[in-house]
Design a protein around this motif. Structure first.
Motif, PDB file in Angstrom:
ATOM      1  N   LEU A 232      -5.432   4.649  -1.548  1.00  0.00           N
ATOM      2  CA  LEU A 232      -4.993   3.252  -1.389  1.00  0.00           C
ATOM      3  C   LEU A 232      -6.197   2.319  -1.388  1.00  0.00           C
ATOM      4  N   LEU A 233      -7.257   2.715  -0.694  1.00  0.00           N
ATOM      5  CA  LEU A 233      -8.458   1.885  -0.652  1.00  0.00           C
ATOM      6  C   LEU A 233      -9.046   1.691  -2.048  1.00  0.00           C
ATOM      7  N   VAL A 234      -9.098   2.772  -2.819  1.00  0.00           N
ATOM      8  CA  VAL A 234      -9.639   2.688  -4.182  1.00  0.00           C
ATOM      9  C   VAL A 234      -8.760   1.809  -5.060  1.00  0.00           C
ATOM     10  N   ARG A 235      -7.460   1.905  -4.853  1.00  0.00           N
ATOM     11  CA  ARG A 235      -6.519   1.134  -5.679  1.00  0.00           C
ATOM     12  C   ARG A 235      -6.504  -0.346  -5.329  1.00  0.00           C
ATOM     13  N   ASP A 236      -6.469  -0.660  -4.024  1.00  0.00           N
ATOM     14  CA  ASP A 236      -6.247  -2.040  -3.595  1.00  0.00           C
ATOM     15  C   ASP A 236      -7.521  -2.806  -3.247  1.00  0.00           C
ATOM     16  N   TYR A 237      -8.600  -2.078  -3.004  1.00  0.00           N
ATOM     17  CA  TYR A 237      -9.863  -2.725  -2.625  1.00  0.00           C
ATOM     18  C   TYR A 237     -10.981  -2.132  -3.478  1.00  0.00           C
ATOM     19  N   ARG A 238     -10.819  -2.269  -4.778  1.00  0.00           N
ATOM     20  CA  ARG A 238     -11.651  -1.547  -5.741  1.00  0.00           C
ATOM     21  C   ARG A 238     -13.145  -1.764  -5.535  1.00  0.00           C
ATOM     22  N   GLU A 239     -13.569  -3.012  -5.441  1.00  0.00           N
ATOM     23  CA  GLU A 239     -15.001  -3.292  -5.347  1.00  0.00           C
ATOM     24  C   GLU A 239     -15.604  -2.787  -4.044  1.00  0.00           C
ATOM     25  N   GLN A 240     -14.925  -3.092  -2.933  1.00  0.00           N
ATOM     26  CA  GLN A 240     -15.436  -2.648  -1.642  1.00  0.00           C
ATOM     27  C   GLN A 240     -15.463  -1.124  -1.559  1.00  0.00           C
ATOM     28  N   ALA A 241     -14.395  -0.512  -2.029  1.00  0.00           N
ATOM     29  CA  ALA A 241     -14.304   0.946  -1.978  1.00  0.00           C
ATOM     30  C   ALA A 241     -15.381   1.588  -2.840  1.00  0.00           C
ATOM     31  N   ALA A 242     -15.633   1.012  -4.001  1.00  0.00           N
ATOM     32  CA  ALA A 242     -16.656   1.556  -4.897  1.00  0.00           C
ATOM     33  C   ALA A 242     -18.039   1.461  -4.268  1.00  0.00           C
ATOM     34  N   SER A 243     -18.323   0.341  -3.622  1.00  0.00           N
ATOM     35  CA  SER A 243     -19.642   0.150  -3.018  1.00  0.00           C
ATOM     36  C   SER A 243     -19.886   1.083  -1.844  1.00  0.00           C
ATOM     37  N   GLU A 244     -18.804   1.604  -1.251  1.00  0.00           N
ATOM     38  CA  GLU A 244     -18.948   2.481  -0.090  1.00  0.00           C
ATOM     39  C   GLU A 244     -18.617   3.934  -0.408  1.00  0.00           C
ATOM     40  N   GLY A 245     -18.492   4.249  -1.684  1.00  0.00           N
ATOM     41  CA  GLY A 245     -18.305   5.640  -2.077  1.00  0.00           C
ATOM     42  C   GLY A 245     -16.968   6.247  -1.726  1.00  0.00           C
ATOM     43  N   ILE A 246     -15.943   5.419  -1.606  1.00  0.00           N
ATOM     44  CA  ILE A 246     -14.620   5.947  -1.254  1.00  0.00           C
ATOM     45  C   ILE A 246     -14.067   6.810  -2.387  1.00  0.00           C
ATOM     46  N   GLY A 247     -14.430   6.461  -3.626  1.00  0.00           N
ATOM     47  CA  GLY A 247     -13.976   7.274  -4.760  1.00  0.00           C
ATOM     48  C   GLY A 247     -14.436   8.712  -4.643  1.00  0.00           C
ATOM     49  N   GLN A 248     -15.679   8.919  -4.214  1.00  0.00           N
ATOM     50  CA  GLN A 248     -16.185  10.269  -4.014  1.00  0.00           C
ATOM     51  C   GLN A 248     -15.460  10.966  -2.859  1.00  0.00           C
ATOM     52  N   LYS A 249     -15.074  10.157  -1.859  1.00  0.00           N
ATOM     53  CA  LYS A 249     -14.317  10.717  -0.734  1.00  0.00           C
ATOM     54  C   LYS A 249     -12.957  11.218  -1.208  1.00  0.00           C
ATOM     55  N   VAL A 250     -12.366  10.508  -2.170  1.00  0.00           N
ATOM     56  CA  VAL A 250     -11.096  10.948  -2.752  1.00  0.00           C
ATOM     57  C   VAL A 250     -11.268  12.327  -3.383  1.00  0.00           C
ATOM     58  N   VAL A 251     -12.341  12.498  -4.137  1.00  0.00           N
ATOM     59  CA  VAL A 251     -12.606  13.786  -4.795  1.00  0.00           C
ATOM     60  C   VAL A 251     -12.762  14.885  -3.749  1.00  0.00           C
ATOM     61  N   GLU A 252     -13.514  14.593  -2.688  1.00  0.00           N
ATOM     62  CA  GLU A 252     -13.708  15.575  -1.621  1.00  0.00           C
ATOM     63  C   GLU A 252     -12.370  15.980  -0.995  1.00  0.00           C
ATOM     64  N   LEU A 253     -11.556  14.978  -0.687  1.00  0.00           N
ATOM     65  CA  LEU A 253     -10.272  15.257  -0.043  1.00  0.00           C
ATOM     66  C   LEU A 253      -9.322  16.002  -0.970  1.00  0.00           C
ATOM     67  N   GLU A 254      -9.356  15.668  -2.249  1.00  0.00           N
ATOM     68  CA  GLU A 254      -8.525  16.394  -3.212  1.00  0.00           C
ATOM     69  C   GLU A 254      -8.896  17.875  -3.231  1.00  0.00           C
ATOM     70  N   ARG A 255     -10.188  18.163  -3.122  1.00  0.00           N
ATOM     71  CA  ARG A 255     -10.630  19.558  -3.103  1.00  0.00           C
ATOM     72  C   ARG A 255     -10.162  20.269  -1.834  1.00  0.00           C
ATOM     73  N   ILE A 256     -10.262  19.569  -0.709  1.00  0.00           N
ATOM     74  CA  ILE A 256      -9.834  20.173   0.554  1.00  0.00           C
ATOM     75  C   ILE A 256      -8.337  20.451   0.533  1.00  0.00           C
ATOM     76  N   VAL A 257      -7.568  19.459   0.078  1.00  0.00           N
ATOM     77  CA  VAL A 257      -6.108  19.616   0.027  1.00  0.00           C
ATOM     78  C   VAL A 257      -5.704  20.739  -0.921  1.00  0.00           C
ATOM     79  N   SER A 258      -6.482  20.931  -1.976  1.00  0.00           N
ATOM     80  CA  SER A 258      -6.160  21.990  -2.950  1.00  0.00           C
ATOM     81  C   SER A 258      -6.614  23.375  -2.484  1.00  0.00           C
ATOM     82  N   GLY A 259      -7.314  23.419  -1.333  1.00  0.00           N
ATOM     83  CA  GLY A 259      -7.670  24.726  -0.784  1.00  0.00           C
ATOM     84  C   GLY A 259      -9.156  25.000  -0.619  1.00  0.00           C
ATOM     85  N   THR A 260     -10.006  24.103  -1.077  1.00  0.00           N
ATOM     86  CA  THR A 260     -11.450  24.293  -0.919  1.00  0.00           C
ATOM     87  C   THR A 260     -11.832  24.161   0.546  1.00  0.00           C
ATOM     88  N   ASP A 261     -12.746  25.026   0.989  1.00  0.00           N
ATOM     89  CA  ASP A 261     -13.212  24.955   2.362  1.00  0.00           C
ATOM     90  C   ASP A 261     -13.833  23.585   2.637  1.00  0.00           C
TER      91      ASP A 261
END
Length: 212
Positions: free
Chosen positions: A166-195
């Protein structure tokens, strides 16, 4: 004259001048009480400032000045990093002024105080209420960030992922400057089963690359 003494850091003299008028039941008397509270804040005597604000809230209940004083009493403790005291006062403001002028700010700072003191369930409740009740608030981005951190700390990764997206979608610039996009990738890996530790390590490496 009191302001001049305050600027010169002669706080006792500033308060002394104001005290002659703080018992006067008039708009000027109210101004003097509020001014004395701010002098106490600058002096570092927060309990005395709080007492001055309480005088306004009790003596002039239902007025704009009382509402401001109720909110400001939380703000001064928050600024001093006394989060438990701040949280109590922001929460009281919310109960006393359900749809008040500073309600969205009070929800945010109350929730942020709970985050800082480790009361994650309460932080989630306050921040969730803020974003649902005041979706256009200037505090919404900060509230969603707090929700992301709280869900992550509770290992509720699906909710954390939903919030990060939601942060990446609705607050694109702020989220990008704070690396939220990378956090999405991390969380996607965790949810998919990565330690989690592996996903966190990859995320930190990405952050270092970005910083370079």
């Amino acid at each position: 004259c009191s302001e001049i003494y305050t600027d010169c850091r002669d706080y006792d003299k500033a308060v002394s001048i104001l005290s002659a008028w703080t018992e006067e039941d008039s708009p000027f008397g109210i101004r003097c009480i509020l001014a004395s509270a701010e002098v106490y804040v600058k002096k570092g005597e927060l309990d005395k400032a709080d007492a001055a604000y309480n005088k306004i809230t009790s003596r002039y209940a239902g007025t704009e000045n009382a509402e401001y004083a109720a909110y400001r009493s939380g703000e001064i403790y928050y600024a001093a990093q006394k989060y438990s005291q701040a949280q109590e006062r922001f929460t009281k403001y919310i109960y006393d002024y359900v749809d008040g002028k500073y309600a969205d700010a009070a929800y945010y700072f109350s929730g942020d105080c709970n985050m800082k003191t480790g009361q994650l369930d309460r932080a989630i409740m306050q921040n969730t209420t803020l974003v649902s009740k005041y979706p256009e608030s200037i505090y919404s981005y900060g509230a969603y960030k707090n929700l992301l951190q709280a869900y992550y700390a509770q290992e509720n990764y699906r909710e954390a992922l939903s919030t990060a997206r939601l942060l990446v979608r609705d607050y694109r610039e702020q989220a990008a400057s704070e690396g939220i996009g990378q956090k999405v990738v991390e969380l996607e890996r965790i949810v998919s089963g990565t330690d989690r530790r592996v996903a966190e390590k990859h995320y930190k490496e990405q952050q270092k690359e970005i910083a370079r």
